[in-house]
Design an enzyme around this catalytic site. Sequence first.
Site, PDB file in Angstrom:
ATOM      1  N   SER A   1      -0.520   1.259   4.190  1.00  0.00           N
ATOM      2  CA  SER A   1      -2.058   1.681   3.787  1.00  0.00           C
ATOM      3  C   SER A   1      -2.860   2.677   4.621  1.00  0.00           C
ATOM      4  O   SER A   1      -2.707   3.081   6.173  1.00  0.00           O
ATOM      5  CB  SER A   1      -2.695   0.778   3.695  1.00  0.00           C
ATOM      6  OG  SER A   1      -2.071  -0.515   2.496  1.00  0.00           O
TER       7      SER A   1
HETATM    8  C1  LIG Z   1      -0.087  -1.040   0.320  1.00  0.00           C
HETATM    9  S1  LIG Z   1       1.642  -2.117   0.192  1.00  0.00           S
HETATM   10  C2  LIG Z   1       1.733  -3.534   1.374  1.00  0.00           C
HETATM   11  C3  LIG Z   1       1.283  -2.163   2.860  1.00  0.00           C
HETATM   12  C4  LIG Z   1       1.170  -3.107   4.784  1.00  0.00           C
HETATM   13  N1  LIG Z   1       0.063  -4.421   4.651  1.00  0.00           N
HETATM   14  C5  LIG Z   1       0.708  -1.908   5.195  1.00  0.00           C
HETATM   15  O1  LIG Z   1       1.865  -2.190   6.839  1.00  0.00           O
HETATM   16  O2  LIG Z   1       0.216  -1.377   5.566  1.00  0.00           O
HETATM   17  C6  LIG Z   1       1.942  -3.278  -1.065  1.00  0.00           C
HETATM   18  C7  LIG Z   1       2.726  -4.301  -1.210  1.00  0.00           C
HETATM   19  O3  LIG Z   1       2.542  -5.398  -2.106  1.00  0.00           O
HETATM   20  C8  LIG Z   1       3.483  -5.839  -1.898  1.00  0.00           C
HETATM   21  N2  LIG Z   1       2.832  -6.621  -3.448  1.00  0.00           N
HETATM   22  C9  LIG Z   1       3.246  -6.784  -4.799  1.00  0.00           C
HETATM   23  N3  LIG Z   1       3.220  -7.457  -5.482  1.00  0.00           N
HETATM   24  C10 LIG Z   1       3.247  -8.994  -4.398  1.00  0.00           C
HETATM   25  C11 LIG Z   1       3.745  -9.981  -4.829  1.00  0.00           C
HETATM   26  N4  LIG Z   1       2.731 -10.260  -5.705  1.00  0.00           N
HETATM   27  N5  LIG Z   1       3.366 -11.041  -3.642  1.00  0.00           N
HETATM   28  C12 LIG Z   1       3.980 -10.293  -2.287  1.00  0.00           C
HETATM   29  N6  LIG Z   1       3.723  -9.036  -2.377  1.00  0.00           N
HETATM   30  C13 LIG Z   1       3.921  -8.054  -3.452  1.00  0.00           C
HETATM   31  C14 LIG Z   1       4.728  -4.568  -2.766  1.00  0.00           C
HETATM   32  O4  LIG Z   1       5.937  -4.982  -2.612  1.00  0.00           O
HETATM   33  C15 LIG Z   1       3.895  -3.099  -1.470  1.00  0.00           C
HETATM   34  O5  LIG Z   1       5.166  -3.665  -0.318  1.00  0.00           O
END
Ligand SMILES: C[S@@+](CC[C@H](N)C(=O)[O-])C[C@H]1O[C@@H](n2cnc3c(N)ncnc32)[C@H](O)[C@@H]1O
Length: 413
Positions: free
Chosen positions: A81
């Site tokens: 992000s």
């Molecule tokens: C914006 S990214 C995460 C960014 C991260 N936190 C960072 O270092 O900036 C969003 C993530 O949420 C995950 N995601 C989506 N639905 C999810 C769920 N139900 N449980 C866990 N992770 C999920 C996606 O696979 C994706 O990798």
Amino acid sequence: MTTLRDVTTDTVDETRAEALRQELLRHLRGQGNVVNDHVAAAFAAVPRHRFLPDTSLDEAYADDAVITKLNDRGHPVSSVSAPWVQARMLELSGLGRGMRALEIGSGGYNAALMAELVGENGEVVSVDIDPEVTDRAQRLLAETGYDRVVRVQCADGTYGAGAAAPAEGFDAIVVTAQAPDLPPAWSDQLAPHGRLVVPLSFRGIHQVFAFGCEDGHLRSRGQTRCGFVGMQGDNRHTGHTIDLSDGDLRLGLNDDQHADADALRAALASATRTTTWTGVVLRNDEGVLPSLDLWLVATLSPCARIYASSRGVERGLSGWTIAAAATWEGGTLAYTTIRPATGGFELGVHAYGPNREQLADRLAERIRAWDSGGHRGSVEPTLRAYPAGTPVDQLAMGQIIDNRHTRLVISLP
Ligand SMILES: C[S@@+](CC[C@H](N)C(=O)[O-])C[C@H]1O[C@@H](n2cnc3c(N)ncnc32)[C@H](O)[C@@H]1O
């Protein structure tokens, strides 16, 4: 200052990376998104470029999200992000030394920032639903030494950390995917004094809220405006869309909203319309539309988003293709539109159906109240989340949004 990361040498120009990191931190402080010195120290310590090994140093230290995975249709499903939103969410999380934290949605970098905040005696669990994402995050956290504090787990974050949740609860849960609802595991796994920081979507609004526990429900304590990639798994987005005019005008509804699709389509087909111009001008580059949208959701019921295609604009159905605010009543529909005005665009309301004059006036009056009531700059409603099924007489006053797990109540001070 001590830091958790292993200091290793590699081929990257570490001196330049350090300079860019300091520059990014100055920028985040200048924006006001980094205020707390511990958060500042975390940003100064964590080498963001080591979590983005396939991007240039300049991209790694730009204040932008970096997409790390696209789905089959080319839509982003994972990213690291943007620093500004990570900073703001970590500020809202209240994380400090020795605390336990859960991150839902992994990328590696944000978990490393959280590790810096909680220190060697703290604990971070990072959960992602996608094994490619957890493998990547695990590898990068190990390479940088943050795996001493961060445990990565592949699971549906709808259920929090599952069995890995501490009995005392997490001091902070930071969700980094756009969530339509707050599943029970998140409040169950939150310590009584803990903070749940989550990008929520409702009525087409995307806003990060930091919740704390209060009298058996969650109440927001802070917020920031931001959109994320959508949550997958059991807390994914649902809702439905009504096509009102050959695909050129669509009304998007949450599951708790209903509209008489046939009656609204007939109103559009009649082509008899009232347009009310409000005299309220959106100045170019002012960026206040999200505040209007939030104001309307907080003060108008029903309220949803309407989407015009570019062909819909050509057909004169709307002045813009932007997701606009809409309200309806039986077979009458009213929604916001624009026309060019000096220095920007004037907001107006198009309305179709038998009560179009009244409904257009009602929506126009809300827009004028937003403009004249000092709400243009920012609208910061309080959001409360009660368990689904809580009787209305036990809810705070406000607009109710009924989800599968929660009744959200949005109110303005
Ligand atoms: C914006 S990214 C995460 C960014 C991260 N936190 C960072 O270092 O900036 C969003 C993530 O949420 C995950 N995601 C989506 N639905 C999810 C769920 N139900 N449980 C866990 N992770 C999920 C996606 O696979 C994706 O990798």
